[in-house]
Design a protein around this motif. Structure first.
Motif, PDB file in Angstrom:
ATOM      1  N   GLY A  67      -5.066  13.240  38.127  1.00 39.62           N
ATOM      2  CA  GLY A  67      -5.251  14.456  37.338  1.00 39.62           C
ATOM      3  C   GLY A  67      -4.918  15.710  38.114  1.00 39.62           C
ATOM      4  O   GLY A  67      -4.171  15.675  39.104  1.00 39.62           O
ATOM      5  N   LYS A  68      -5.473  16.838  37.678  1.00 36.92           N
ATOM      6  CA  LYS A  68      -5.120  18.124  38.277  1.00 36.92           C
ATOM      7  C   LYS A  68      -5.608  18.252  39.725  1.00 36.92           C
ATOM      8  O   LYS A  68      -5.191  19.171  40.434  1.00 36.92           O
ATOM      9  CB  LYS A  68      -5.685  19.266  37.439  1.00 36.92           C
ATOM     10  N   ASN A  69      -6.471  17.343  40.167  1.00 39.55           N
ATOM     11  CA  ASN A  69      -6.950  17.380  41.548  1.00 39.55           C
ATOM     12  C   ASN A  69      -6.148  16.473  42.473  1.00 39.55           C
ATOM     13  O   ASN A  69      -6.599  16.149  43.561  1.00 39.55           O
ATOM     14  CB  ASN A  69      -8.435  16.976  41.591  1.00 39.55           C
ATOM     15  N   TYR A 128      -2.417  15.591  32.117  1.00 38.62           N
ATOM     16  CA  TYR A 128      -2.260  16.558  33.198  1.00 38.62           C
ATOM     17  C   TYR A 128      -1.973  17.955  32.649  1.00 38.62           C
ATOM     18  O   TYR A 128      -2.603  18.944  33.049  1.00 38.62           O
ATOM     19  CB  TYR A 128      -1.138  16.116  34.136  1.00 38.62           C
ATOM     20  N   GLN A 131      -5.213  19.213  31.052  1.00 39.13           N
ATOM     21  CA  GLN A 131      -6.289  19.495  32.000  1.00 39.13           C
ATOM     22  C   GLN A 131      -6.112  20.852  32.677  1.00 39.13           C
ATOM     23  O   GLN A 131      -7.085  21.570  32.916  1.00 39.13           O
ATOM     24  CB  GLN A 131      -6.353  18.399  33.067  1.00 39.13           C
ATOM     25  N   ILE A 132      -4.871  21.190  32.991  1.00 38.16           N
ATOM     26  CA  ILE A 132      -4.591  22.446  33.677  1.00 38.16           C
ATOM     27  C   ILE A 132      -5.095  23.641  32.876  1.00 38.16           C
ATOM     28  O   ILE A 132      -5.573  24.629  33.429  1.00 38.16           O
ATOM     29  CB  ILE A 132      -3.071  22.584  33.931  1.00 38.16           C
ATOM     30  N   GLN A 133      -4.992  23.567  31.565  1.00 41.31           N
ATOM     31  CA  GLN A 133      -5.387  24.696  30.719  1.00 41.31           C
ATOM     32  C   GLN A 133      -6.666  24.415  29.931  1.00 41.31           C
ATOM     33  O   GLN A 133      -6.983  25.104  28.958  1.00 41.31           O
ATOM     34  CB  GLN A 133      -4.259  25.061  29.750  1.00 41.31           C
ATOM     35  N   ASP A 205       1.825  28.858  32.794  1.00 39.10           N
ATOM     36  CA  ASP A 205       1.615  29.391  34.139  1.00 39.10           C
ATOM     37  C   ASP A 205       1.334  30.887  34.105  1.00 39.10           C
ATOM     38  O   ASP A 205       0.485  31.388  34.844  1.00 39.10           O
ATOM     39  CB  ASP A 205       2.849  29.136  35.004  1.00 39.10           C
ATOM     40  N   GLU A 214      -4.976  29.876  37.631  1.00 37.30           N
ATOM     41  CA  GLU A 214      -3.987  28.940  38.168  1.00 37.30           C
ATOM     42  C   GLU A 214      -4.641  27.926  39.094  1.00 37.30           C
ATOM     43  O   GLU A 214      -5.467  28.276  39.940  1.00 37.30           O
ATOM     44  CB  GLU A 214      -2.914  29.708  38.935  1.00 37.30           C
ATOM     45  N   TYR A 215      -4.282  26.644  38.923  1.00 32.14           N
ATOM     46  CA  TYR A 215      -4.907  25.594  39.725  1.00 32.14           C
ATOM     47  C   TYR A 215      -3.914  24.474  40.006  1.00 32.14           C
ATOM     48  O   TYR A 215      -3.339  23.944  39.052  1.00 32.14           O
ATOM     49  CB  TYR A 215      -6.109  25.027  38.971  1.00 32.14           C
ATOM     50  N   PHE A 221       1.671  25.561  38.466  1.00 32.26           N
ATOM     51  CA  PHE A 221       1.545  24.144  38.141  1.00 32.26           C
ATOM     52  C   PHE A 221       2.817  23.566  37.556  1.00 32.26           C
ATOM     53  O   PHE A 221       3.061  22.371  37.649  1.00 32.26           O
ATOM     54  CB  PHE A 221       0.342  23.922  37.212  1.00 32.26           C
TER      55      PHE A 221
END
Length: 231
Positions: A67-69, A128, A131-133, A205, A214-215, A221
């Motif tokens: 995922g995002k991590n 993915y 998850q970012i947003q 983004d 942003e992550y 991303f």
């Protein structure tokens, strides 16, 4: 005396059978290990996904499972099983001391983490992007739906809960994995975006950067998926 000799013979046969069985198993394990095709983990980019080679694609699929991590986990080992059916990608378990081993089907790119469920490459990309947003809300299992005659992924996010812990309010992020575009129904995100329409990765983004969402903060991303969705 005959009974004693017979007993000794039986014990000897059982012992020899056990030794032969163990040696056969050990040799098969060694043979399987020697038959694997290993790759240097340091040869794969840590800042983007890549599908330039089969092994690089396997690492990308494995990272999507995180995922995002994903950037918090270092690739420890990458190899192709001796039967050439599966890619195995192992991630450094520190600091949580949990082993993450991702198995990827070489033909379908279906994958699973440890003994979890198999998921498609498209589902992982949709997750993915969503998850970012998702603004930190709890992501639920996505499903395929048809919107405007097109098959897309519908990713639920629980934003509020009942007293018993069940979901009270659920919002959705829709993802078109063909184009990488997504449509968010979270009010805070759409307010920052100034629209509830479909957005490209670059536009997402811009929203994340505008609100400092942003992550990871060190990279836009969309760079992570640039090889799949060039803009």
């Amino acid at each position: 005396m005959n009974k004693k000799k017979l007993l000794i013979s039986v014990v000897l046969v059982v012992f020899l059978f056990s030794v032969v069985t163990f040696m056969s198993f050990a040799l098969s394990v060694i043979s399987d290990f020697n038959g694997r095709t290993h790759f240097d983990p340091s040869s794969f980019s840590t800042t983007s996904f890549d599908n330039s080679t089969p092994q690089a694609t396997a690492v990308s699929v494995a990272r999507l499972n995180m995922g995002k991590n994903f950037h918090m986990f270092d690739v420890k080992d990458v190899y192709l099983t001796s039967d050439k059916k599966y890619w195995i990608v192992k991630f450094d378990s520190s600091p949580k001391k949990i082993d993450f081993i991702v198995t990827i089907d070489t033909k379908t790119l279906m994958s699973k983490v440890n003994d979890g469920e198999w998921r498609s490459f498209d589902e992982l990309k949709a997750l993915y992007i969503a998850q970012i947003q998702g603004l930190g809300n709890l992501c639920r299992k996505p499903e395929k739906v048809t919107m405007d005659g097109k098959e897309i992924w519908k990713v639920p996010f629980a934003t509020d809960f009942n007293e018993n812990g069940t979901d009270k309010t659920v919002k959705y992020i829709y993802v078109d994995v063909t184009t990488g575009k997504s449509k968010n129904t979270l009010e805070d995100f759409n307010k920052a975006a100034g629209t509830d329409d479909w957005l490209t990765l670059k536009q997402v983004d811009a929203v994340l950067t505008k609100k400092n969402w942003e992550y990871p903060k060190s990279k836009p991303f969309r760079n992570i998926l640039r090889d799949f969705y060039p803009e």
